[in-house]
Enzyme design. Structure first.
Site, PDB file in Angstrom:
ATOM      1  CB  SER A 640      -0.963  -0.040   1.193  1.00 58.20           C
ATOM      2  OG  SER A 640      -2.023   0.860   1.012  1.00 58.20           O
ATOM      3  CG  ASP A 715      -6.719  -2.487  -4.411  1.00 58.15           C
ATOM      4  OD1 ASP A 715      -7.547  -1.881  -3.723  1.00 58.15           O
ATOM      5  OD2 ASP A 715      -5.517  -2.591  -4.109  1.00 58.15           O
ATOM      6  CG  HIS A 747      -5.548  -2.397  -0.599  1.00 58.28           C
ATOM      7  ND1 HIS A 747      -4.689  -2.016  -1.598  1.00 58.28           N
ATOM      8  CD2 HIS A 747      -5.058  -1.827   0.530  1.00 58.28           C
ATOM      9  CE1 HIS A 747      -3.733  -1.252  -1.101  1.00 58.28           C
ATOM     10  NE2 HIS A 747      -3.930  -1.131   0.192  1.00 58.28           N
TER      11      HIS A 747
END
Length: 775
Positions: A640, A715, A747
């Protein structure tokens, strides 16, 4: 941003204060709790864990594989969730995961009169097996529980005779006599279910409307249906994802009125999100407010439980604001609404007359310094006398203040922070909080009088501690761990004295981690100076090292605002598996991360990808000075924001690192959402130069070190376009890289089979590029 690190620090209990995971609010625990807990004694832990604690086992080392790390039973031991006491104090309830499936939770209860445990709701037996709606799947992702199965939450009725249990998109009322009442049985999911404060009503969101019904009777919609772009009773996307606000309606204490959010997202831009799966692709037209674009327009209405007598709350003429928090006063006579400006530098506390909707500004909170922002918090509480216990960074550190009759009194102070407000005993005038007064690496629980004074530490400094309390602040539920002790939980009195174990989780011969204790390695801690002299904390775990040999480093980083990575809490088995493979584990908290005060966080203002990269570079250069580190074999890995950092670190310092893994990276901040991005970066229109400098795209062609990009192809948080943007840049310039994609995954690329695949992929990549242990 989610997936802050590859190992969840279960022992810390609560999330960092401005991470999107909110502090759980516990059900009421009344006076009988002390007698209940004393009656339970050590019997509480008996069905969950052995009673003796053994920190070392004399067993031969066993190979700790990634397959075993992510398999069931969990190597962290049992992981009870959401422990609560019934309103009458007779029952302790919790969600317990299964030994054969660590991600599936059932509802269990302990009866102090019979001293017996029983499963109240079997999630497999009573579940419908229906697939959750897309809305519920996304809500679970934003609540960080997307990987869990079965029962993820529940709520006691106020009479203590039943428990509302959401399961597979429907609602079940579990009676303590074993009766199960199915309140809903529909193809649609019932979102945001709740029981009103008196226990008379059940409420939920279905098909963009708020539904209300008396317990045991059919519910009905109490808000109109206004099309695809208008929703009632839900929190808008950025509130869920970035503001730690998952609720969109709030019951008054007497159940006579409720306040309901209505939001219109017709003006929010549409992102065509292709959820690419193994056997096909689903295309979603998702309303996603990218930085600098329009947000949803949010309104509040006060109404009767049947939707009548609706009154609109005056939130001001400017609709381009954020609805941060909503609370009823304890007597139900007033509403308090926190209104944040779009720039996130001003927070108004509005007092609302629920009869008319008229508002007045009770007080205003400003950013603690120039070129800074306001971090939203759940660390506040309205008291019975209409005073307010409030958390603020106004003196440069997050501390508690009492607002009474228009005057402020600072209760805590010093160069440390209060991370969580745990509870309040209003009768005794005591507040309980979690803070870093004694150690930023091992937070403790404290109490302090509401009149001020010196905080009293209630927990053992040998552990990293977190806690919650009952409604009246009588009893603590403490969760603790350290590097050698997996998460333990127990009930304690107001002085921190243990009353009874909930889960001792002893590391004895029966513990799942016992076969691997022989190779369990100690953690080392230290600091290095940043360029301005600020000390930066690091942690390191080394394998058994032979004299004269040098070892590769697995350098984990996150780097973004919010999460603190370096901690003395239990870090699970993944780190140990990496060390068992012959790698040194290393992590460092750069400036911009949480729990060190305003000036520690401020340097990322309009400068993402700058100071964080420099601080992590200092970590890399420090590693190269160590005689047991192979300076040519330092590999970096992040997910991330950490994935973004990998790209920026490789771009900034070619040759410093041997290889980099970039997981689900943001590559261009114009692609990320408003509330998160604008807090630190402003808008692309006003701060274009900062956005251009922070981008990971422009210098991607300068990457010369081996790079592995990983991304989930469905995602909805860091959309897949971020990955395609950077790989297109590198392909166009004939710059080599490697990539691993996960069809159908969001994600959260995780699971019993997928997680080992991901980490095996990472270490095969490192092996292919010579980042390997010595022979």
């Amino acid at each position: 941003m989610i997936f802050l690190r590859p190992v969840l620090r279960l022992a810390t209990g609560a999330a960092p204060r401005h991470q999107a995971l909110p502090v759980a609010r516990r059900e009421a625990l009344r006076k009988p709790i002390l007698a209940t807990a004393l009656a339970l004694g050590t019997c509480l832990a008996a069905p969950l864990a052995a009673q003796s604690v053994t920190n070392k086992q004399e067993t031969a080392p066993m190979e700790l594989t990634f397959e075993r790390v992510f398999a069931s039973p969990s190597l962290d031991g049992p992981a009870p969730r959401k422990a609560k006491l019934s309103p009458d104090g007779r029952y302790l309830t919790l969600l317990r995961n299964r030994a054969e499936d660590k991600e599936r939770y059932d509802l269990w209860a302990y009866d102090r009169e019979t001293m017996a445990w029983s499963m109240l709701v079997d999630s497999e037996k009573l579940g419908s097996g229906r697939e959750l709606s897309e809305d519920e799947k996304m809500q679970r992702e934003r609540a960080r529980v997307g990987n869990l199965k079965g029962i993820i939450d529940y709520q006691w009725t106020s009479d203590g005779k039943g428990i509302l249990v959401p399961l597979d998109g429907d609602l079940i009322l579990a009676r303590l006599d074993g009766e199960i009442v199915r309140l809903t049985d529909t193809e649609e999911s019932e979102l945001n279910p709740g029981v009103s404060d008196t226990g008379r009503y059940v409420s939920f969101v279905r098909d963009r409307q708020l539904w209300v019904g008396e317990i045991g009777k059919d519910a009905a919609p109490v808000t109109p249906k206004e099309g695809e772009d208008i929703r009632w009773g839900e929190a808008e996307f950025v509130a869920q994802e970035e503001m730690a606000r998952l609720s969109g309606y709030w019951w008054s204490p007497d159940d006579k009125r409720l306040v309901v959010e209505r939001f219109d997202e017709s003006m929010v831009g549409v992102v065509t999100r292709a959820a690419i799966g193994a056997m096909g692709t689903k295309v979603y037209e998702q309303r996603y407010p990218v930085a600098g674009s329009a947000n949803a327009v949010v309104e509040l209405y006060v109404m009767d439980p049947d939707g009548q007598n609706r009154v609109k709350v005056d939130l001001g003429e400017n609709t381009d604001i954020y609805l941060a928090r909503v609370d009823w006063s304890p007597d139900g006579e007033a509403l308090y609404v926190q209104r944040q400006n779009r720039e996130q530098t001003v927070l108004d506390m509005l007092k609302v007359d629920p009869a008319t909707g008229k508002t007045s500004v009770l007080f205003t909170e400003h950013a603690a310094m120039k070129d800074y922002w306001i971090n939203l918090s759940d660390n506040y509480k309205w008291l019975a006398d209409r005073s307010l216990l409030w958390w603020s960074e106004r003196d440069g550190y997050g501390h508690l203040y009492l607002f009474r009759k228009g005057k402020w009194t600072q209760l805590t102070k010093g160069e440390w922070v209060v991370t969580d407000l745990v509870g309040i005993d209003q009768k005794k005038g005591l507040a309980f909080f979690r803070g870093t007064k004694d150690s930023v690496l091992a937070p403790q629980i404290y109490s302090i009088p509401l009149t001020g004074g010196k905080p009293a530490r209630l927990t053992d400094p040998a552990f990293s501690n977190a806690a919650s309390m009952d409604k009246n602040g009588q009893t603590l539920l403490v969760t603790r761990s350290n590097d050698d002790t997996p998460p333990q939980s127990f009930l304690a009195d107001q002085n921190g004295q243990r009353i009874a174990w909930i889960e001792e989780n002893a590391l004895d011969a029966s513990h799942p981690y016992a076969p691997y204790l022989a190779s369990h390695r100690p953690v080392q801690y230290g600091t290095i100076p940043a360029a301005d002299g600020t000390p930066l904390h690091w942690e390191m775990v080394t394998p058994e090292m032979a004299p004269g040999k040098r070892y590769p480093v697995y350098f984990y980083h996150y780097g973004g605002p919010g999460p603190q990575i370096v901690s003395k809490a239990w870090d699970g088995a993944l780190r140990q598996a990496i060390v068992d493979g012959g790698y040194i584990w290393f992590a460092l908290d750069n400036r911009g991360s949480a729990n060190r005060g305003v000036r520690f966080e401020q340097p990322i203002y309009r400068a993402m990808g700058g100071v964080e990269v420099a601080d992590q570079k200092a970590g890399g250069e420090y590693l190269k000075t160590l005689p047991f580190v192979d300076p040519d074999k330092i590999a970096i890995d992040g997910w991330s924001y950490g994935g973004y950092m990998t790209l920026k670190m490789l771009e900034a310092d070619p040759g410093l690192y041997a290889a980099g893994i970039s997981g689900a990276p943001v590559t261009k901040w114009e692609l990320y959402d408003t509330h998160y991005t604008e807090r630190y970066m402003g808008t692309p229109e006003k701060d274009g130069a900062a956005y251009a400098k922070s981008s990971a795209l422009a210098d991607a062609v300068k990457i010369t070190d081996p790079l592995l990009v990983i991304h989930g192809m469905a995602d909805d948080n860091v959309v897949f376009e971020n990955a395609t943007a950077v790989i297109a840049e590198m392909q166009a310039a004939n710059v080599p890289f490697e990539m691993m994609l996960y069809p159908g995954y969001t994600h959260r690329v995780a699971g019993e089979k997928i997680s080992p695949h991901r980490y095996n992929t990472v270490f095969r990549f490192l092996e292919a590029h010579g980042v390997t242990p010595p022979e």
